[in-house]
Design an enzyme around this catalytic site. Sequence first.
Site, PDB file in Angstrom:
ATOM      1  N   ALA A  61      32.850  43.045  48.094  1.00 55.63           N
ATOM      2  CA  ALA A  61      33.714  42.365  49.054  1.00 55.63           C
ATOM      3  C   ALA A  61      35.139  42.901  48.956  1.00 55.63           C
ATOM      4  O   ALA A  61      35.591  43.312  47.876  1.00 55.63           O
ATOM      5  CB  ALA A  61      33.707  40.864  48.801  1.00 55.63           C
ATOM      6  N   ILE A  67      40.851  42.055  45.500  1.00 57.70           N
ATOM      7  CA  ILE A  67      40.954  42.373  44.076  1.00 57.70           C
ATOM      8  C   ILE A  67      39.719  41.852  43.357  1.00 57.70           C
ATOM      9  O   ILE A  67      39.282  40.725  43.582  1.00 57.70           O
ATOM     10  CB  ILE A  67      42.239  41.748  43.488  1.00 57.70           C
ATOM     11  CG1 ILE A  67      43.474  42.306  44.192  1.00 57.70           C
ATOM     12  CG2 ILE A  67      42.326  41.999  41.980  1.00 57.70           C
ATOM     13  CD1 ILE A  67      44.761  41.593  43.842  1.00 57.70           C
ATOM     14  N   ARG A  68      39.140  42.662  42.500  1.00 61.64           N
ATOM     15  CA  ARG A  68      37.976  42.239  41.739  1.00 61.64           C
ATOM     16  C   ARG A  68      38.307  41.023  40.884  1.00 61.64           C
ATOM     17  O   ARG A  68      39.335  40.968  40.218  1.00 61.64           O
ATOM     18  CB  ARG A  68      37.471  43.370  40.828  1.00 61.64           C
ATOM     19  CG  ARG A  68      36.972  44.610  41.569  1.00 61.64           C
ATOM     20  CD  ARG A  68      35.665  44.311  42.295  1.00 61.64           C
ATOM     21  NE  ARG A  68      34.991  45.526  42.735  1.00 61.64           N
ATOM     22  CZ  ARG A  68      35.202  46.138  43.899  1.00 61.64           C
ATOM     23  NH1 ARG A  68      36.094  45.631  44.744  1.00 61.64           N
ATOM     24  NH2 ARG A  68      34.533  47.233  44.218  1.00 61.64           N
ATOM     25  N   ASP A 112      33.077  25.087  51.000  1.00 60.53           N
ATOM     26  CA  ASP A 112      31.793  24.617  50.496  1.00 60.53           C
ATOM     27  C   ASP A 112      31.009  25.816  49.971  1.00 60.53           C
ATOM     28  O   ASP A 112      31.083  26.921  50.525  1.00 60.53           O
ATOM     29  CB  ASP A 112      31.013  23.934  51.615  1.00 60.53           C
ATOM     30  CG  ASP A 112      29.847  23.112  51.101  1.00 60.53           C
ATOM     31  OD1 ASP A 112      29.782  22.865  49.878  1.00 60.53           O
ATOM     32  OD2 ASP A 112      29.019  22.689  51.931  1.00 60.53           O
TER      33      ASP A 112
END
EC number: 2.7.11.5
Length: 591
Positions: free
Chosen positions: A318, A321-322, A374
Amino acid sequence: MTEITTSVQEKVAYLILQGFEKNFRWFGRITKGAQERFEQAQWQATHQAVKERIATYDQSLSDVVAEIYQIIHPHQVDSQFWRHLKLAYVGLLDQHPQYELAETFYNSVIGRIFTHTVVDDALMFLLPSRCFVAGQDRNKVVNSFDTTGTVRNMLEDIFRIYRFHIPFENRERDMQNLDTALRARLSKEQLAAVHTVEILKPIFFRSKAAYLIGRICMPEETLPFVIALLVNDDKTLVVDALLTHRHDLSVIFGFARSYFMADTQYPAEVVAFLQELLPNKKHFELYISLGHYKHGKTVFYRNFLAHLDSSDDQFEAAPGIRGLVMAVFHLPSYGVVFKIIKDEFPESKKITREHVKDCYRLVKMSDRVGRMADTHEYVNFRLPRHRMSQALIDELLEVAASSIELTEDEVIIKHMYIERKMTPLNLYLEQESDPEKIENAINELGLCIKQIARANIFPGDMLHKNFGITRHGRVIFYDYDEICLMKDRVFRELPKSDDPFALDVMSVSPQDVFPEQFEHFIVGKRELKALLKQLHPNLMDPGYWRAIQQKAGTGEIHHFSPYSECKRFNSRWYSEKHHVDPNATQATNNS
């Protein structure tokens, strides 16, 4: 293998359906109580009911599985037993008003017995047993109102049907506000063209609000028609707003809000009606919004499988930042992210894997006030290996090997969370050049932090990379590994000293928090720090945090309106726009 007769299969099938129906009645009793809790302003009880209703499913599931073990030993029967069991169960669902929820409950039973290692449509309901035809039970979930008379007459008809056992604070004022608002929204031509107003029979309760949700039907268009109601401290009823824009309805049904209490025996029909009002919302999102989050997960999985069949892009890490705790990846063409707890955390994260799970459970059970995304927990989630690059597989194996199992064709993730995809706030602020949008994002960031705190949650790690921003410009928190209840922190002032190392020699416990330091790390750039401090100076004030903490300790429940302040009838903005005295009793307008 143990020999099993057909009568045993029928008995087990009936037992599972009984378990589902018992759970649905339990769910319904809690939901039905929402109106009395609303009328009596029992906000603590409302909060407890939300948690209790979520917990009912697993309790009912455990009871059924235990009873099945009293009848058979599930692992000593062959696959033919399970295939015939499913067929027997399908036979019991004919004409069942909640058949789709009952199928999910059956899946849950199979999943619990086989620890989610069996994914086979012959044994469970990967696909629904039949297609739902929307509208066949529409009359059981919708009230229709005559619009041939005056607007006021229609409103009076509505409140003859939707009754509350408490008086209005000022009924005449509220009817006039609704009349004025509807006339302001629709032109004379539109008003003349309205042939029906339809409102769902269940009232939608959440937190301190209730909503009548329906639509205005015209030959060429349909508009939402939502009446929002609140209860005063003196237990009188107030009509707070009339909402007729899809944007407002979409936000009310947002993924960062708690589930509604809406009592209905026909959830599929209610969801179909809502889908017509909100075509951009997916079916699974609407089921989840009604509190049927387990079935929402089922519908999500079906939707996800269909999307995989119709797309060809690759899963990838994604953007952003990791994380130190979670490995996060996504499918660019699909609107969710997949989050896996890493095997090891850096020294700075003094937490355990179980602690992270507890934090996610806490958010699930809390009022998310429109500010916390959620999440949905899955085990043994299967992904096609050919859709995942070797680089992503290698990265996941490096940081979360205990959660990954590889077969020739699949990547099986033993435990993960799925969450709605948003643009990470740090990336948004790097890419955005419009000063107004930047200011809105920073203001939203401050509001997000404050509202989470007022909901009795301390966000913990408030770096702006842990927040996302929606397409509506709303900032949402999504990193939960350091959250806790407000009572679990001590908000302290920094020592007043010229010694730059004074904090180092102080007696500091892990529970201590120094809000004066927040300005240095929530956002990075100097101009953004200054903007946050200008818009929300009290975020850096220990006294402000202690005051919120004290209110949370008393059990005070806050209400955060999901629609704009300017839409509220008693707001200054609305009153000035419509030349209304919000406290005055106004004459009836039957024109």
